[in-house]
Design a protein around this motif. Structure first.
Motif, PDB file in Angstrom:
ATOM      1  N   LYS A  74       0.834  -1.207   0.000  1.00 45.48           N
ATOM      2  CA  LYS A  74       0.000   0.000   0.000  1.00 45.48           C
ATOM      3  C   LYS A  74       0.868   1.256   0.000  1.00 45.48           C
ATOM      4  O   LYS A  74       0.610   2.196  -0.760  1.00 45.48           O
ATOM      5  CB  LYS A  74      -0.929  -0.003   1.211  1.00 45.48           C
ATOM      6  N   VAL A  75       1.902   1.282   0.836  1.00 45.22           N
ATOM      7  CA  VAL A  75       2.776   2.456   0.905  1.00 45.22           C
ATOM      8  C   VAL A  75       3.519   2.648  -0.414  1.00 45.22           C
ATOM      9  O   VAL A  75       3.639   3.772  -0.920  1.00 45.22           O
ATOM     10  CB  VAL A  75       3.755   2.341   2.096  1.00 45.22           C
ATOM     11  N   MET A  76       3.985   1.552  -1.007  1.00 49.79           N
ATOM     12  CA  MET A  76       4.678   1.656  -2.290  1.00 49.79           C
ATOM     13  C   MET A  76       3.730   2.201  -3.354  1.00 49.79           C
ATOM     14  O   MET A  76       4.082   3.121  -4.107  1.00 49.79           O
ATOM     15  CB  MET A  76       5.238   0.290  -2.700  1.00 49.79           C
ATOM     16  N   TYR A  77       2.530   1.652  -3.405  1.00 48.61           N
ATOM     17  CA  TYR A  77       1.530   2.099  -4.377  1.00 48.61           C
ATOM     18  C   TYR A  77       1.184   3.582  -4.167  1.00 48.61           C
ATOM     19  O   TYR A  77       1.142   4.360  -5.116  1.00 48.61           O
ATOM     20  CB  TYR A  77       0.269   1.230  -4.267  1.00 48.61           C
ATOM     21  N   MET A  78       0.920   3.970  -2.934  1.00 46.47           N
ATOM     22  CA  MET A  78       0.484   5.333  -2.640  1.00 46.47           C
ATOM     23  C   MET A  78       1.555   6.376  -2.967  1.00 46.47           C
ATOM     24  O   MET A  78       1.230   7.536  -3.194  1.00 46.47           O
ATOM     25  CB  MET A  78       0.084   5.464  -1.166  1.00 46.47           C
ATOM     26  N   ASN A  79       2.805   5.975  -2.994  1.00 45.54           N
ATOM     27  CA  ASN A  79       3.909   6.898  -3.258  1.00 45.54           C
ATOM     28  C   ASN A  79       4.397   6.837  -4.703  1.00 45.54           C
ATOM     29  O   ASN A  79       5.515   7.268  -4.985  1.00 45.54           O
ATOM     30  CB  ASN A  79       5.056   6.613  -2.288  1.00 45.54           C
ATOM     31  N   SER A  80       3.580   6.315  -5.605  1.00 45.56           N
ATOM     32  CA  SER A  80       4.009   6.119  -6.989  1.00 45.56           C
ATOM     33  C   SER A  80       2.996   6.658  -7.986  1.00 45.56           C
ATOM     34  O   SER A  80       1.803   6.655  -7.731  1.00 45.56           O
ATOM     35  CB  SER A  80       4.219   4.629  -7.256  1.00 45.56           C
ATOM     36  N   ASP A  81       3.522   7.049  -9.135  1.00 40.33           N
ATOM     37  CA  ASP A  81       2.691   7.510 -10.242  1.00 40.33           C
ATOM     38  C   ASP A  81       2.517   6.433 -11.306  1.00 40.33           C
ATOM     39  O   ASP A  81       1.605   6.516 -12.124  1.00 40.33           O
ATOM     40  CB  ASP A  81       3.326   8.745 -10.890  1.00 40.33           C
ATOM     41  N   ALA A  82       3.412   5.455 -11.318  1.00 40.69           N
ATOM     42  CA  ALA A  82       3.355   4.349 -12.268  1.00 40.69           C
ATOM     43  C   ALA A  82       3.936   3.124 -11.576  1.00 40.69           C
ATOM     44  O   ALA A  82       4.707   3.241 -10.615  1.00 40.69           O
ATOM     45  CB  ALA A  82       4.152   4.671 -13.526  1.00 40.69           C
ATOM     46  N   LEU A  83       3.557   1.939 -12.077  1.00 36.57           N
ATOM     47  CA  LEU A  83       3.959   0.674 -11.461  1.00 36.57           C
ATOM     48  C   LEU A  83       4.622  -0.211 -12.503  1.00 36.57           C
ATOM     49  O   LEU A  83       4.075  -0.401 -13.594  1.00 36.57           O
ATOM     50  CB  LEU A  83       2.724  -0.025 -10.879  1.00 36.57           C
ATOM     51  N   VAL A  84       5.800  -0.722 -12.160  1.00 38.92           N
ATOM     52  CA  VAL A  84       6.565  -1.568 -13.063  1.00 38.92           C
ATOM     53  C   VAL A  84       6.861  -2.872 -12.339  1.00 38.92           C
ATOM     54  O   VAL A  84       7.254  -2.864 -11.165  1.00 38.92           O
ATOM     55  CB  VAL A  84       7.886  -0.883 -13.474  1.00 38.92           C
ATOM     56  N   VAL A  85       6.692  -3.994 -13.033  1.00 42.89           N
ATOM     57  CA  VAL A  85       6.982  -5.302 -12.454  1.00 42.89           C
ATOM     58  C   VAL A  85       8.084  -5.953 -13.285  1.00 42.89           C
ATOM     59  O   VAL A  85       7.890  -6.235 -14.473  1.00 42.89           O
ATOM     60  CB  VAL A  85       5.733  -6.205 -12.412  1.00 42.89           C
ATOM     61  N   LEU A  86       9.229  -6.163 -12.660  1.00 48.49           N
ATOM     62  CA  LEU A  86      10.333  -6.881 -13.270  1.00 48.49           C
ATOM     63  C   LEU A  86      10.171  -8.365 -12.950  1.00 48.49           C
ATOM     64  O   LEU A  86       9.339  -8.732 -12.130  1.00 48.49           O
ATOM     65  CB  LEU A  86      11.665  -6.383 -12.708  1.00 48.49           C
ATOM     66  N   PRO A  87      10.983  -9.232 -13.571  1.00 49.80           N
ATOM     67  CA  PRO A  87      10.907 -10.650 -13.219  1.00 49.80           C
ATOM     68  C   PRO A  87      11.030 -10.859 -11.708  1.00 49.80           C
ATOM     69  O   PRO A  87      11.734 -10.120 -11.018  1.00 49.80           O
ATOM     70  CB  PRO A  87      12.087 -11.257 -13.976  1.00 49.80           C
ATOM     71  N   GLY A  88      10.334 -11.862 -11.230  1.00 53.20           N
ATOM     72  CA  GLY A  88      10.359 -12.179  -9.807  1.00 53.20           C
ATOM     73  C   GLY A  88       9.515 -13.413  -9.536  1.00 53.20           C
ATOM     74  O   GLY A  88       9.000 -14.044 -10.464  1.00 53.20           O
ATOM     75  N   GLY A  89       9.366 -13.725  -8.276  1.00 53.11           N
ATOM     76  CA  GLY A  89       8.640 -14.919  -7.868  1.00 53.11           C
ATOM     77  C   GLY A  89       7.268 -14.606  -7.309  1.00 53.11           C
ATOM     78  O   GLY A  89       6.576 -13.683  -7.763  1.00 53.11           O
ATOM     79  N   ALA A  90       6.893 -15.361  -6.286  1.00 55.50           N
ATOM     80  CA  ALA A  90       5.548 -15.257  -5.720  1.00 55.50           C
ATOM     81  C   ALA A  90       5.244 -13.844  -5.226  1.00 55.50           C
ATOM     82  O   ALA A  90       4.129 -13.341  -5.412  1.00 55.50           O
ATOM     83  CB  ALA A  90       5.373 -16.269  -4.584  1.00 55.50           C
ATOM     84  N   GLY A  91       6.208 -13.189  -4.611  1.00 51.19           N
ATOM     85  CA  GLY A  91       5.975 -11.828  -4.123  1.00 51.19           C
ATOM     86  C   GLY A  91       5.678 -10.856  -5.243  1.00 51.19           C
ATOM     87  O   GLY A  91       4.768 -10.019  -5.137  1.00 51.19           O
ATOM     88  N   SER A  92       6.427 -10.950  -6.335  1.00 49.34           N
ATOM     89  CA  SER A  92       6.195 -10.064  -7.480  1.00 49.34           C
ATOM     90  C   SER A  92       4.846 -10.346  -8.128  1.00 49.34           C
ATOM     91  O   SER A  92       4.154  -9.424  -8.565  1.00 49.34           O
ATOM     92  CB  SER A  92       7.315 -10.227  -8.516  1.00 49.34           C
ATOM     93  N   LEU A  93       4.470 -11.623  -8.190  1.00 48.64           N
ATOM     94  CA  LEU A  93       3.147 -11.975  -8.712  1.00 48.64           C
ATOM     95  C   LEU A  93       2.047 -11.401  -7.826  1.00 48.64           C
ATOM     96  O   LEU A  93       1.056 -10.845  -8.326  1.00 48.64           O
ATOM     97  CB  LEU A  93       3.001 -13.490  -8.812  1.00 48.64           C
ATOM     98  N   ASP A  94       2.226 -11.515  -6.516  1.00 42.91           N
ATOM     99  CA  ASP A  94       1.255 -10.968  -5.569  1.00 42.91           C
ATOM    100  C   ASP A  94       1.110  -9.462  -5.770  1.00 42.91           C
ATOM    101  O   ASP A  94      -0.006  -8.933  -5.842  1.00 42.91           O
ATOM    102  CB  ASP A  94       1.707 -11.292  -4.146  1.00 42.91           C
ATOM    103  N   GLU A  95       2.232  -8.775  -5.905  1.00 42.69           N
ATOM    104  CA  GLU A  95       2.205  -7.326  -6.082  1.00 42.69           C
ATOM    105  C   GLU A  95       1.507  -6.953  -7.389  1.00 42.69           C
ATOM    106  O   GLU A  95       0.674  -6.037  -7.423  1.00 42.69           O
ATOM    107  CB  GLU A  95       3.637  -6.784  -6.037  1.00 42.69           C
TER     108      GLU A  95
END
Length: 185
Positions: free
Chosen positions: A96-117
């Motif tokens: 939530k804090v990461m989202y609230m402090n951002s104007d755009a969202l980028v997902v690089l390769p990752g595992g379960a946590g990145s999928l969750d995000e």
């Protein structure tokens, strides 16, 4: 509304992954974000792709905001000596804090946590809780199976076709930066 300077949240793996191209792309992204004057919002870890993108951004003089839950501070080697850092109580608050402090969202390769995000911000977008751009950085076709899964859900009636339009998958850092420039200007 885009903040000045813009902030880009980067969700990514706390591991390097099997392909050295993942870490290379993360470092390239961090460097070029700093050169563009954008703040990096990330998971505050100094490991894996998270560490690669943040070290590169900081080395290029970029502004960073790391967000980490207290239980991961030792595991992800949170950097306290660079940029700003927020310590949260749990993973949900971190996102939530990461989202609230951002104007755009980028997902690089990752595992379960990145999928969750990814799925959390995608679901919020589907529910009209935000209209921030969401990008998958599809290095070496990493996210191809995920995009196919989303298409499969749509084809089987579990999501509306517009779900596919709520995110963009791009195969290079340069293409991602061009898209971000268009969104953040």
């Amino acid at each position: 509304m885009v903040s000045t300077p813009p902030s880009v949240c980067v969700f990514c793996g706390s591991r390097d992954g099997a392909d050295p191209g993942y870490a290379s792309a993360a470092a390239q992204l961090g460097t070029q974000m700093a050169q563009a004057g954008w703040r990096l919002v990330y998971g505050a870890g100094d490991v894996g792709l998270m560490g690669a993108v943040s070290r590169a951004a900081q080395a290029a003089g970029g502004n960073t905001l790391g967000v980490i839950p207290v239980h991961l501070m030792a595991r992800e080697a949170a950097r306290r000596d660079r940029g700003s850092m927020i310590v949260t109580e749990n993973m949900h608050e971190r996102k939530k804090v990461m989202y609230m402090n951002s104007d755009a969202l980028v997902v690089l390769p990752g595992g379960a946590g990145s999928l969750d995000e990814f799925f959390e911000v995608l679901t919020w977008r589907q529910l009209s809780l935000h209209a921030k751009p969401i990008y998958l950085l599809d290095i070496g076709g990493f996210w191809g199976p995920l995009v196919a899964l989303v298409d499969h859900c749509i084809a089987n009636g579990f999501a509306e076709p517009d779900l596919r339009g709520y995110f963009t998958s791009l195969g290079s850092v340069d293409a991602l930066l061009d898209a971000l420039r268009a969104d953040l200007s």
